[in-house]
Scaffold this motif. Sequence first.
Motif, PDB file in Angstrom:
ATOM      1  N   TYR A 214       0.839  -1.195   0.000  1.00 41.18           N
ATOM      2  CA  TYR A 214       0.000   0.000   0.000  1.00 41.18           C
ATOM      3  C   TYR A 214       0.877   1.249   0.000  1.00 41.18           C
ATOM      4  O   TYR A 214       2.009   1.227   0.493  1.00 41.18           O
ATOM      5  CB  TYR A 214      -0.922   0.017   1.221  1.00 41.18           C
ATOM      6  N   THR A 215       0.354   2.347  -0.518  1.00 41.01           N
ATOM      7  CA  THR A 215       1.080   3.618  -0.478  1.00 41.01           C
ATOM      8  C   THR A 215       1.168   4.094   0.968  1.00 41.01           C
ATOM      9  O   THR A 215       0.451   3.601   1.851  1.00 41.01           O
ATOM     10  CB  THR A 215       0.352   4.689  -1.308  1.00 41.01           C
ATOM     11  N   GLU A 216       2.035   5.079   1.199  1.00 40.17           N
ATOM     12  CA  GLU A 216       2.190   5.614   2.555  1.00 40.17           C
ATOM     13  C   GLU A 216       0.875   6.184   3.071  1.00 40.17           C
ATOM     14  O   GLU A 216       0.517   6.000   4.240  1.00 40.17           O
ATOM     15  CB  GLU A 216       3.284   6.690   2.564  1.00 40.17           C
ATOM     16  N   GLN A 217       0.142   6.862   2.200  1.00 43.03           N
ATOM     17  CA  GLN A 217      -1.146   7.441   2.605  1.00 43.03           C
ATOM     18  C   GLN A 217      -2.142   6.341   2.959  1.00 43.03           C
ATOM     19  O   GLN A 217      -2.879   6.444   3.956  1.00 43.03           O
ATOM     20  CB  GLN A 217      -1.700   8.314   1.479  1.00 43.03           C
ATOM     21  N   GLU A 218      -2.171   5.274   2.163  1.00 47.46           N
ATOM     22  CA  GLU A 218      -3.078   4.156   2.439  1.00 47.46           C
ATOM     23  C   GLU A 218      -2.678   3.417   3.713  1.00 47.46           C
ATOM     24  O   GLU A 218      -3.538   2.987   4.486  1.00 47.46           O
ATOM     25  CB  GLU A 218      -3.091   3.192   1.248  1.00 47.46           C
ATOM     26  N   ALA A 219      -1.357   3.274   3.909  1.00 50.22           N
ATOM     27  CA  ALA A 219      -0.875   2.605   5.120  1.00 50.22           C
ATOM     28  C   ALA A 219      -1.242   3.418   6.356  1.00 50.22           C
ATOM     29  O   ALA A 219      -1.605   2.852   7.396  1.00 50.22           O
ATOM     30  CB  ALA A 219       0.634   2.398   5.041  1.00 50.22           C
ATOM     31  N   TYR A 220      -1.147   4.736   6.245  1.00 51.25           N
ATOM     32  CA  TYR A 220      -1.543   5.589   7.380  1.00 51.25           C
ATOM     33  C   TYR A 220      -3.034   5.420   7.669  1.00 51.25           C
ATOM     34  O   TYR A 220      -3.444   5.347   8.831  1.00 51.25           O
ATOM     35  CB  TYR A 220      -1.230   7.059   7.106  1.00 51.25           C
ATOM     36  N   GLN A 221      -3.853   5.348   6.615  1.00 49.23           N
ATOM     37  CA  GLN A 221      -5.288   5.128   6.804  1.00 49.23           C
ATOM     38  C   GLN A 221      -5.541   3.801   7.510  1.00 49.23           C
ATOM     39  O   GLN A 221      -6.410   3.702   8.389  1.00 49.23           O
ATOM     40  CB  GLN A 221      -6.008   5.141   5.459  1.00 49.23           C
ATOM     41  N   ALA A 222      -4.765   2.768   7.141  1.00 47.16           N
ATOM     42  CA  ALA A 222      -4.894   1.468   7.808  1.00 47.16           C
ATOM     43  C   ALA A 222      -4.528   1.581   9.278  1.00 47.16           C
ATOM     44  O   ALA A 222      -5.203   1.012  10.150  1.00 47.16           O
ATOM     45  CB  ALA A 222      -3.995   0.436   7.119  1.00 47.16           C
ATOM     46  N   GLY A 223      -3.445   2.323   9.563  1.00 46.95           N
ATOM     47  CA  GLY A 223      -3.040   2.516  10.948  1.00 46.95           C
ATOM     48  C   GLY A 223      -4.079   3.283  11.741  1.00 46.95           C
ATOM     49  O   GLY A 223      -4.373   2.954  12.900  1.00 46.95           O
ATOM     50  N   LYS A 224      -4.658   4.286  11.138  1.00 41.63           N
ATOM     51  CA  LYS A 224      -5.691   5.090  11.799  1.00 41.63           C
ATOM     52  C   LYS A 224      -6.932   4.254  12.086  1.00 41.63           C
ATOM     53  O   LYS A 224      -7.516   4.323  13.180  1.00 41.63           O
ATOM     54  CB  LYS A 224      -6.040   6.283  10.912  1.00 41.63           C
ATOM     55  N   ALA A 225      -7.327   3.445  11.104  1.00 42.49           N
ATOM     56  CA  ALA A 225      -8.494   2.575  11.289  1.00 42.49           C
ATOM     57  C   ALA A 225      -8.230   1.561  12.403  1.00 42.49           C
ATOM     58  O   ALA A 225      -9.120   1.278  13.226  1.00 42.49           O
ATOM     59  CB  ALA A 225      -8.825   1.860   9.980  1.00 42.49           C
ATOM     60  N   GLY A 226      -7.003   1.016  12.439  1.00 41.99           N
ATOM     61  CA  GLY A 226      -6.659   0.086  13.503  1.00 41.99           C
ATOM     62  C   GLY A 226      -6.674   0.746  14.859  1.00 41.99           C
ATOM     63  O   GLY A 226      -7.124   0.160  15.861  1.00 41.99           O
ATOM     64  N   TYR A 227      -6.185   1.967  14.928  1.00 42.45           N
ATOM     65  CA  TYR A 227      -6.157   2.748  16.177  1.00 42.45           C
ATOM     66  C   TYR A 227      -7.565   2.942  16.731  1.00 42.45           C
ATOM     67  O   TYR A 227      -7.795   2.884  17.943  1.00 42.45           O
ATOM     68  CB  TYR A 227      -5.497   4.085  15.860  1.00 42.45           C
ATOM     69  N   LEU A 228      -8.547   3.136  15.838  1.00 39.84           N
ATOM     70  CA  LEU A 228      -9.923   3.437  16.259  1.00 39.84           C
ATOM     71  C   LEU A 228     -10.830   2.209  16.293  1.00 39.84           C
ATOM     72  O   LEU A 228     -11.999   2.319  16.675  1.00 39.84           O
ATOM     73  CB  LEU A 228     -10.532   4.472  15.307  1.00 39.84           C
ATOM     74  N   HIS A 229     -10.320   1.034  15.924  1.00 33.93           N
ATOM     75  CA  HIS A 229     -11.197  -0.112  15.666  1.00 33.93           C
ATOM     76  C   HIS A 229     -12.043  -0.528  16.859  1.00 33.93           C
ATOM     77  O   HIS A 229     -13.149  -1.037  16.699  1.00 33.93           O
ATOM     78  CB  HIS A 229     -10.377  -1.309  15.169  1.00 33.93           C
ATOM     79  N   ASP A 230     -11.557  -0.323  18.081  1.00 34.37           N
ATOM     80  CA  ASP A 230     -12.279  -0.783  19.276  1.00 34.37           C
ATOM     81  C   ASP A 230     -12.928   0.349  20.065  1.00 34.37           C
ATOM     82  O   ASP A 230     -13.323   0.134  21.217  1.00 34.37           O
ATOM     83  CB  ASP A 230     -11.326  -1.548  20.203  1.00 34.37           C
ATOM     84  N   VAL A 231     -13.068   1.529  19.464  1.00 33.19           N
ATOM     85  CA  VAL A 231     -13.636   2.645  20.212  1.00 33.19           C
ATOM     86  C   VAL A 231     -15.070   2.348  20.649  1.00 33.19           C
ATOM     87  O   VAL A 231     -15.564   2.894  21.642  1.00 33.19           O
ATOM     88  CB  VAL A 231     -13.560   3.955  19.385  1.00 33.19           C
ATOM     89  N   GLY A 232     -15.733   1.434  19.954  1.00 32.25           N
ATOM     90  CA  GLY A 232     -17.099   1.057  20.337  1.00 32.25           C
ATOM     91  C   GLY A 232     -17.185   0.382  21.691  1.00 32.25           C
ATOM     92  O   GLY A 232     -18.259   0.339  22.307  1.00 32.25           O
ATOM     93  N   LYS A 233     -16.058  -0.132  22.183  1.00 34.83           N
ATOM     94  CA  LYS A 233     -16.066  -0.755  23.511  1.00 34.83           C
ATOM     95  C   LYS A 233     -16.323   0.271  24.619  1.00 34.83           C
ATOM     96  O   LYS A 233     -16.615  -0.101  25.751  1.00 34.83           O
ATOM     97  CB  LYS A 233     -14.742  -1.479  23.763  1.00 34.83           C
ATOM     98  N   SER A 234     -16.214   1.554  24.266  1.00 30.30           N
ATOM     99  CA  SER A 234     -16.515   2.600  25.245  1.00 30.30           C
ATOM    100  C   SER A 234     -17.975   2.565  25.673  1.00 30.30           C
ATOM    101  O   SER A 234     -18.335   3.079  26.737  1.00 30.30           O
ATOM    102  CB  SER A 234     -16.186   3.977  24.665  1.00 30.30           C
TER     103      SER A 234
END
Length: 341
Positions: free
Chosen positions: A146-166
């Motif tokens: 993936y491009t750097e921009q796409e990889a960052y999007q993947a990292g961001k999505a992973g960072y937020l993936h469990d926010v629903g547990k709040s």
Amino acid sequence: MKPGDTLLRDTFNTFGIHIMQKGHTLQREDIAKLLQHGVDDVDIEEVFSEPADISQSLSSHPLQDAKVQFNSALEGFEDLFLNAAARGEFDGSQVDDKLEPLLTELQEQKDVVSVLLFLNDDNNYTYTHSLQVGMLSYYLATWMGYTEQEAYQAGKAGYLHDVGKSKIPSHILNKPGRLTTEEFEEMKRHTIYGHDIIMQSTGDKISAMVALQHHERMDGKGYPHGLSLDEIHPLSRITAVADVYSAMTTARVYQTKQELLRVLKELHKMSFGQLHAETAQTFIRNMLPNFIGKQVLLSSGEVGQIIMTNPSDFFRPLIKTDKGFTDLAMQSNLDIEEIFM
């Protein structure tokens, strides 16, 4: 600690392994070694030196700058999580402010196993897990081309993936024992809650989709919608692999963390039907070289070093100990209990 200080007592890491002898005079490389082993409290006889020396010793470890960014991102996620719990939304503008400096720092760090071992905080599983999944998703997307921009999007999505547990009641989220059927049904809703919270807070459709789908499985036996194969978004497949690996290698209230190579072997099994095969195999293939040179504690009580990956069994490497070489592929009675730097 600073160069010239003398240890007043023998020093051990959290696993009881002897790291440094009483009376040893610390040098910068010794301080880096103690940091690598997670030793953050020692008894010393101080020698006084210029402040510049202290500053230099604190920054001696190559991951020290990343540790600062890690702690900042960890605090940021805690604030984000608590706001989501209280208000059902968070300040989306703070996500990039906290995450981007960390992922930028990690661009230069190729030894992902060392990153995971050094950048860790066992005090709060939920926050640490989310940050680990963000980092691993970023790395995995990079490995997949993936491009750097796409990889960052993947990292961001992973960072937020469990926010629903709040939105999951704390007596369920932190329950030390097995969940009841009703409790598990509520726990599964964190995927839906996460989707809605992210859309309300940021409008980021991809991150919201990943939060919704990261527990879907290729065989259609995941949740919340039982999707399968190409119905699952590619970044959701990436986060699913990162999520499983981090969850199994991190201590939780109801589960002790598992040994890193053993979890890779479990991911390999899951790549035949549950996790996306190419994604899981790419993760395994890129993680394995990082174990070369790592210290291990064997089930025999011996401490050794991983010398090479075994071609007959990738997950049972060749170990060098004080007694010689141990081929774990040939000695089924021995296992790796812990891997450390």
